[in-house]
Scaffold this motif. Sequence first.
Motif, PDB file in Angstrom:
ATOM      1  N   THR B  39       0.831  -1.209   0.000  1.00  0.00           N
ATOM      2  CA  THR B  39       0.000   0.000   0.000  1.00  0.00           C
ATOM      3  C   THR B  39       0.865   1.259   0.000  1.00  0.00           C
ATOM      4  O   THR B  39       0.488   2.253  -0.623  1.00  0.00           O
ATOM      5  N   SER B  40       2.037   1.226   0.660  1.00  0.00           N
ATOM      6  CA  SER B  40       2.857   2.441   0.579  1.00  0.00           C
ATOM      7  C   SER B  40       3.464   2.569  -0.812  1.00  0.00           C
ATOM      8  O   SER B  40       3.634   3.680  -1.322  1.00  0.00           O
ATOM      9  N   GLY B  41       3.761   1.427  -1.465  1.00  0.00           N
ATOM     10  CA  GLY B  41       4.191   1.486  -2.859  1.00  0.00           C
ATOM     11  C   GLY B  41       3.106   2.112  -3.725  1.00  0.00           C
ATOM     12  O   GLY B  41       3.385   2.930  -4.604  1.00  0.00           O
ATOM     13  N   PHE B  42       1.882   1.755  -3.444  1.00  0.00           N
ATOM     14  CA  PHE B  42       0.708   2.318  -4.127  1.00  0.00           C
ATOM     15  C   PHE B  42       0.713   3.844  -4.008  1.00  0.00           C
ATOM     16  O   PHE B  42       0.588   4.565  -5.004  1.00  0.00           O
ATOM     17  N   ILE B  43       0.905   4.336  -2.770  1.00  0.00           N
ATOM     18  CA  ILE B  43       0.861   5.786  -2.546  1.00  0.00           C
ATOM     19  C   ILE B  43       2.020   6.482  -3.252  1.00  0.00           C
ATOM     20  O   ILE B  43       1.850   7.503  -3.927  1.00  0.00           O
ATOM     21  N   VAL B  44       3.228   5.882  -3.118  1.00  0.00           N
ATOM     22  CA  VAL B  44       4.416   6.495  -3.718  1.00  0.00           C
ATOM     23  C   VAL B  44       4.259   6.572  -5.235  1.00  0.00           C
ATOM     24  O   VAL B  44       4.507   7.607  -5.858  1.00  0.00           O
TER      25      VAL B  44
END
Lengths: 625, 193
Positions: B39-44
Amino acid sequence: MSTAHLDNFTDEMEHDDHDHHEQSFISKYIFSQDHKVIAKQFLISGIIWAIIGGLLSVIFRLQLGFPDMDMAWLRPLLGQWINIDAATGLGKLDTEFYLALVTMHGTIMVFFVLTAGLSGTFSNFLIPLQIGARDMASGFMNMLSYWFFFASSMIMFASFFISTGPASGSWVIYPPLSALPQSMSGAGLGMTLWLVAMALFIVSTLLGGINYIATIINLRTDGMSFTKLPLTIWAFFLTAIIGLLSFPVLLSAALLLILDRSFGTSFYLSEIYIGGEALPNMGGSPILFQHLFWFLGHPEVYIVLLPSLGITSEIISTNSRKPIFGYKAMIGSMMAIAILSFVVWAHHMFVSGMNPFAGSIFMLLTLIIAVPSAIKAFNYITTLWKGNIIFTPAMMFSIGLVSFFISGGVTGIFLGNAALDIQLHDTYFVTAHFHLVMGSAAFFGMIAGVYHWFPKMFGRMMDRKLGYIHFWTSFIGIYLIFFPMHYIGIAGFPRRYYSFTNFDAFSTFTDLNAFISVAAIATFVAQLIFVFNFFYSIFKGKRATQNPWDSTTLEWTTPIEPGHGNWPGPIPKVYRWPYDYSKPGAKEDFIMQTVPYAQTPESNLPHEQELAGLEGKDDNAIKVD
Amino acid sequence: MVTELNIKEVPQKQLGINPKKFILWLFMVSIVMVFAALTSGFIVRQAEGNWLIYELPSQLWVSTVILLISSLTAHWALKAAQNNNSLQTKLGLWVTLGLGLVFLSTQFWVWEILVQHNVYLVGNPGGSFLYVLMGVHGFHLISGLIYIIIMLAKSYRANKVSDIQFQLSLSTTYWHFLDGLWIYLYVFLIIYH
């Protein structure tokens, strides 16, 4: 109280069952669930991997030091990877195989030797012995952990024998190089095998790490509070927590990479031409991979280093005959390092085009790590200060670690600087820095641990004289390899280049490169002394006594060769911290953790004397109960 | 004062929670990290622009409610086992298993709807991430279903279902965790898609 007695009783009953049960060779030595056997399996696998990894570095050092050399004599070993030049008849190392050598050297040393070989060996061996447990929380998971590692090893090893060669996009496997099988020969099947092997490796590390944490939290013996734990256990504990939080992230990164490679998604790929042809991938970001990779990658260097720091804390205190200086400061700085390790990953990416403001934040956080690291270095030195130092081989290697930790750590302050990193990024300066502070330091900690706990593992002593020869050749050799590399790096030599003979600017360093190569080969050969000493001493070493180093921790209260269950009788109770060395007034210069204060009135401090009186009272209370 | 010290300095039994339960919790922590990474990859990645924007299929509500109900039935099975009610335990486990399968097929149905709206696994990462998040969660849910099948087998073999209540509490904890994980993912997707 009665429940506690009952628990102990059932413990012993179970233990008796184990004793009477005859184990077959396979369940005793191969698919063993005993933590000590699993530790030895990890250690011996680690040694084999270290030899392979070292050999790879010797081959590429030959290429870097002696670029004109005829390598035809390596054909029996490397086969088609040595190209014979038709005109001159000289054998040359294949350029793509050179990259594969560098990649596999990094992968093997970081993961297979210094993660599995180090944590796998010493966490498994020392956690139950030093906290007073019969075995790990789950022996079955522990066994699985080794066999996943073994399967991973086999797949990684098999990738050397395929025609396109092993993975060659460097151990950091940045896309697009690693995401496009057509980009280089090593990005094909070799890369796939690398990813499969690493996925299994992550499973192995998680199974092991979960077990270490659960064991330390749940299975400590009576009296072994967290403030009485040896620093080794603290180090293994924090290492396992770091691994638990960071390795799953690498698994996610690898999953997205696998989807890009095999299913045509575009997580990391965007607008790429290869061989003049445009690929359909749109909208991916290779920087995303770097973020995910280094979120594991940076904690990984502490996964490698912390166990070694724990091992040497124990060895330096024992062999200085002094309590460790700043026990709580040591724990605090390890915790600080563990926390900070998760917020500095982007210092590996200063030149990736990231926002300079973000860069300065990561720079600041990176430089803060110098504080706990310095506390640890000072505590080592102040422990040594005015101690009755006994120079066992383990002690020499521990002091060697402190030396590497300092000289390699100082260059870390240079590299953590976002501005300086523009010049130094991806040069041999980086190679020199991390080989000293993480590679050599962690390696020395591991070797120190082997020399120190060999008597407990095999019931025999390693040869001292060979140990000293091994130490001095390795210590001097490592500085001769990596110190000159700093100069080469400042001069601008990039890492991972096959050859520098095409650049006039670098021709002045030809001799220095040859010198480094000679030192590297000599250091590698010196390691064979250790290998010989290790395997010879298993069978022919001098018999060990129960507590050969006059140490205080619980593992030295077990029989010389502890059986399944570790203690034949009940598990000993713990009354004091593990560093009561040279206590004023004491009869001997060490007091075991199992000795109650009531038995040492001559050396007790006033508040301990008070406790001693209470211990007696309570014993009576238990009898009445 | 003296009595207080007396209690403190006697070697104390170091008892935390059950090691097996603790191991399960640590295992769940590692799964959380897998999804935290995704999910943080998603945001980045989303912050970099060039991001496919589409409507989340409303059918995800259906699957979310199904999974929530399955959590209730799993809890009911555990309570029944604690009261040694064999029939209700087995029934609860069977219903949970069934609802888990319905959830998975609803998720698959959502994928088909996504394809109809030209959102594919291959293509812009905006779509790919949705497939990966749902797929990796589905993969873990299958592991949870296998766990429930094992518990079902145990409940048929056990003399008294109250004998397996500890093991059942582990599988129920894991099932609740998978439910909570999906709620997190769904809320995340509603906010960030």
